[in-house]
Design a protein around this motif. Structure first.
Motif, PDB file in Angstrom:
ATOM      1  N   LYS A   1       0.289  41.643   0.196  1.00 14.30           N
ATOM      2  CA  LYS A   1      -0.936  42.587   0.165  1.00 14.30           C
ATOM      3  C   LYS A   1      -2.062  41.776   0.656  1.00 14.30           C
ATOM      4  N   TYR A   2      -2.042  40.299   0.514  1.00 14.46           N
ATOM      5  CA  TYR A   2      -3.271  39.332   0.703  1.00 14.46           C
ATOM      6  C   TYR A   2      -3.104  38.734   2.177  1.00 14.46           C
ATOM      7  N   ILE A   3      -1.899  38.361   2.589  1.00  9.88           N
ATOM      8  CA  ILE A   3      -1.668  37.606   3.698  1.00  9.88           C
ATOM      9  C   ILE A   3      -1.517  38.589   4.962  1.00  9.88           C
ATOM     10  N   LEU A   4      -2.098  38.163   5.954  1.00  7.48           N
ATOM     11  CA  LEU A   4      -2.167  38.963   7.332  1.00  7.48           C
ATOM     12  C   LEU A   4      -0.961  38.161   8.050  1.00  7.48           C
ATOM     13  N   ALA A   5      -1.130  36.916   8.246  1.00  8.61           N
ATOM     14  CA  ALA A   5       0.004  35.942   8.882  1.00  8.61           C
ATOM     15  C   ALA A   5      -0.137  34.646   8.666  1.00  8.61           C
TER      16      ALA A   5
ATOM     17  N   LEU B   1       0.961  -1.141   0.208  1.00 17.25           N
ATOM     18  CA  LEU B   1      -0.073   0.024  -0.050  1.00 17.25           C
ATOM     19  C   LEU B   1       0.856   1.188  -0.114  1.00 17.25           C
ATOM     20  N   GLN B   2       0.574   2.019  -0.866  1.00 17.16           N
ATOM     21  CA  GLN B   2       1.332   3.347  -1.009  1.00 17.16           C
ATOM     22  C   GLN B   2       0.325   4.368  -1.148  1.00 17.16           C
ATOM     23  N   ASP B   3       0.575   5.570  -0.487  1.00 18.90           N
ATOM     24  CA  ASP B   3      -0.181   6.738  -0.541  1.00 18.90           C
ATOM     25  C   ASP B   3       0.703   8.120  -0.455  1.00 18.90           C
ATOM     26  N   HIS B   4      -0.079   9.189  -0.657  1.00 16.64           N
ATOM     27  CA  HIS B   4       0.782  10.419  -0.617  1.00 16.64           C
ATOM     28  C   HIS B   4       0.145  11.021   0.656  1.00 16.64           C
ATOM     29  N   LEU B   5       1.307  11.244   1.550  1.00 16.87           N
ATOM     30  CA  LEU B   5       0.779  12.223   2.886  1.00 16.87           C
ATOM     31  C   LEU B   5       0.686  13.529   2.500  1.00 16.87           C
ATOM     32  N   ASP B   6      -0.235  14.241   2.771  1.00 20.12           N
ATOM     33  CA  ASP B   6      -0.569  15.754   2.592  1.00 20.12           C
ATOM     34  C   ASP B   6      -0.388  16.466   3.752  1.00 20.12           C
ATOM     35  N   LEU B   7       0.708  17.416   3.775  1.00 23.34           N
ATOM     36  CA  LEU B   7       0.666  18.514   4.687  1.00 23.34           C
ATOM     37  C   LEU B   7       0.161  19.885   4.296  1.00 23.34           C
ATOM     38  N   TYR B   8       0.216  20.753   5.117  1.00 24.66           N
ATOM     39  CA  TYR B   8      -0.621  22.072   4.755  1.00 24.66           C
ATOM     40  C   TYR B   8       0.124  23.212   5.729  1.00 24.66           C
ATOM     41  N   CYS B   9       0.070  24.440   4.767  1.00 26.93           N
ATOM     42  CA  CYS B   9       0.517  25.641   5.462  1.00 26.93           C
ATOM     43  C   CYS B   9      -0.826  26.448   5.333  1.00 26.93           C
ATOM     44  N   ILE B  10      -1.302  27.101   6.374  1.00 28.91           N
ATOM     45  CA  ILE B  10      -2.302  28.010   6.537  1.00 28.91           C
ATOM     46  C   ILE B  10      -2.006  29.239   6.706  1.00 28.91           C
ATOM     47  N   SER B  11      -2.585  30.229   5.943  1.00 28.06           N
ATOM     48  CA  SER B  11      -2.369  31.736   6.180  1.00 28.06           C
ATOM     49  C   SER B  11      -3.580  32.428   6.214  1.00 28.06           C
ATOM     50  N   GLU B  12      -3.669  33.413   7.400  1.00 30.66           N
ATOM     51  CA  GLU B  12      -4.971  34.069   7.696  1.00 30.66           C
ATOM     52  C   GLU B  12      -4.693  35.499   6.511  1.00 30.66           C
ATOM     53  N   LEU B  13      -5.909  35.841   5.853  1.00 32.18           N
ATOM     54  CA  LEU B  13      -5.766  36.717   4.889  1.00 32.18           C
ATOM     55  C   LEU B  13      -6.314  38.100   5.394  1.00 32.18           C
ATOM     56  N   SER B  14      -5.940  39.180   5.098  1.00 35.90           N
ATOM     57  CA  SER B  14      -5.996  40.585   5.360  1.00 35.90           C
ATOM     58  C   SER B  14      -7.359  41.222   4.895  1.00 35.90           C
ATOM     59  N   GLY B  15      -8.013  40.421   4.081  1.00 35.67           N
ATOM     60  CA  GLY B  15      -9.421  40.701   3.356  1.00 35.67           C
ATOM     61  C   GLY B  15     -10.039  39.594   2.870  1.00 35.67           C
TER      62      GLY B  15
END
Length: 530
Positions: A433-437, A287-301
């Motif tokens: 200009k889109y990303i708050l943090a 069995l093989q699978d791709h492990l998904d990681l993620y980065c989340i940014s809050e937006l300024s608008g």
């Protein structure tokens, strides 16, 4: 009571739907398609953004993995489709085929007829591509393949941010090269999902030689004197196949049914009280699978689609879709992404990105109350290998799914490199200009141990499982290069479980290709009309 058919197809997912449509083209062939799940009538199955509901329960068996011993015992929701069309009815509709070298490596392993030049014609045969008709793409096939209709300005900023790191824009990652960031093409037609069922089954339901049964769960395969003869349903009904039984239940479902039928590792089956029909240790292995990681940014608008989760905005989204096929309902929410390198010396891209135009889209992923974006990454060629096994002889019990994520130290290293790359992209000036943090992983995660601790909480499956009924030419292979089961006549496995190694991308397009190629082989082997 028995009823006979020429072909019994078990599983109406991507590959099974293809077989149903293609084999029933020969009017003399009596074809039965058995799908354990239900109908795809609910609108969520057809609206592009319906994907967001899929990993949270709708159209899924609701299975989880066993605790992952190399990830601090994390348990993953492991979405497996419970609907006609299978994964193609609930996925994010991303049309990627993998890298040509994936298939050439299959050929080098001995899988003659499965190199890139061999499989490309079947990708093209399936396609009705609204944009391209060339050496890599086809028009006029059953499967709609279209451009995204609802990108946002932040997508272009993402491309510019990638360019600042030397990652080019690639208009077609399914052509000469896979390298670069892109808008993915989608399995859609007229801004509606083009699932394998909608492409291959629904248009052909009127054929008198095609029978489709939904909610039809198979208890076991029937094998007599080394030959597959049919299936036994949960209610005891026996359905007989005069030519072949075709198992298309996916990388979890296919090995599960084989083991329930006494085909698999003899020691495992004997412990569960299942009579061993054939000792095949590799069924459910690899069995093989791709492990998904993620980065989340809050937006300024309000730069993503998160605000449409609120009821009054949701109503507006519905109106936008009805009136002009636009807005968030027209989006798969992950149609922006691309391919690049964790290892600069890799033979081809080894990291895939998916830019989520919102947060909390999938099960278990955090949401930003004020709105945000999610940039996923997955390491494409993992060395870790897992298993699919049974809890017991009762078919009602969920299988024991163990992807064995990060068992190999290289997988851990490259996955963390990919996550760091997503952070680097999101920190570039074009997105400022889109990303708050950045909220996840956030500034407190600095060491590799801290990154590992983070991903043991914040990660998920990419839904790209493969390999559990491996194709090959060696004695251990489950199926041969014509997908015939080794040791049992008149039985084939046709789905992503036959992949020797998982391809370097989303896997649904490959499942459809496998169905197309298998249909041609089955017709040839049975003297049918091409």
């Amino acid at each position: 009571m028995s009823k006979g058919y020429d072909f019994i197809i078990i599983g109406g997912g991507s590959a099974g739907s293809v077989l149903a449509g293609r084999l029933s083209e020969d009017a003399s062939a009596r074809v039965l398609l058995l799908e354990a799940g239900g109908s795809d009538r609910h609108p969520f199955y057809h609206l592009p953004a319906g994907f967001a509901k899929m990993t949270k329960g709708i159209g899924s068996w609701g299975w989880d993995t066993v605790p992952q011993k190399h990830m601090q015992n994390k348990v993953f929701r492991y979405t497996q489709a419970k609907v006609i069309g299978g994964g193609s009815a609930i996925n994010a509709q991303i049309y990627t085929r993998g890298n040509p070298q994936d298939y050439d490596e299959w050929r080098q392993m001995g899988c003659t007829g499965w190199g890139y030049d061999d499989v490309l014609p079947y990708f093209k045969k399936a396609e009705d591509n609204e944009t391209y008709e060339n050496a890599y793409h086809g028009k006029g096939g059953p499967l709609g393949v279209s451009e995204p209709r609802a990108p946002l300005p932040i997508c272009e900023a993402y491309f510019e941010a990638a360019a600042a790191l030397g990652i080019p824009r690639n208009p077609d990652i399914n052509s000469e090269t896979q390298d670069g960031v892109c808008f993915y093409q989608l399995t859609q037609r007229n801004v509606r999902r083009s699932s394998a069922a909608m492409a291959y089954v629904t248009p052909n339901r009127g054929r008198p030689n095609l029978t489709v049964k939904l909610g039809a769960q198979v208890r076991r395969l029937l094998v007599e004197r080394g030959c597959a003869t049919g299936v036994e349903m949960m209610d005891g009904t026996r359905l007989m196949a005069d030519r072949e039984v075709l198992l298309c239940s996916g990388a979890v479902g296919s090995p599960r049914l084989l083991q329930l039928s006494g085909l698999g590792p003899a020691d495992h089956l004997s412990q569960l009280g299942i009579d061993v029909v054939a000792d095949q240790p590799e069924i459910g292995a690899n069995l093989q699978d791709h492990l998904d990681l993620y980065c989340i940014s809050e937006l300024s608008g309000p730069y993503s689609y998160d605000r449409y989760a609120r009821p009054h905005w949701a109503a507006l989204a519905g109106l936008q879709y009805v009136m002009g096929r636009k807005g968030p309902v027209a989006s798969s929410l992950f149609e922006t992404g691309g391919f690049w390198y964790a290892d600069p010396d890799a033979r081809s891209p080894d990291i895939q990105f998916h830019l989520g135009l919102g947060t909390g889209i999938e099960h278990g992923v955090a949401a930003m109350p004020q709105g945000g974006i999610t940039l996923n990454s997955c390491y494409l060629r993992p060395r870790s290998r897992g298993t699919v096994r049974l809890q017991g002889a009762d078919p009602a019990k969920a299988p024991l799914i163990d992807p064995n994520y990060l068992q190999d130290p290289l997988d851990r290293e490259m996955s963390i490199r990919g996550l760091k790359l997503t952070q680097e992209i999101l920190s570039q000036a074009p997105l400022a200009k889109y990303i708050l943090a950045e909220r996840l992983p956030g500034p407190d995660v600095k060491t590799d141990q801290a990154y590992f601790d983070f991903i043991c909480t914040h990660s998920k499956t990419s839904h790209h499982c493969a390999g559990t009924c491996r194709m090959g030419v060696d004695d251990g292979a489950v199926v041969d290069t014509r997908l015939r089961f080794n040791g049992i006549e008149r039985l084939r496995v046709v789905d992503n479980s036959i992949m020797p190694t998982v391809i370097s991308s989303n896997t649904n397009a490959a499942a459809i290709m496998i169905g197309e190629k298998a249909a041609e082989m089955i017709k040839s082997d049975n003297g049918m009309k091409a």
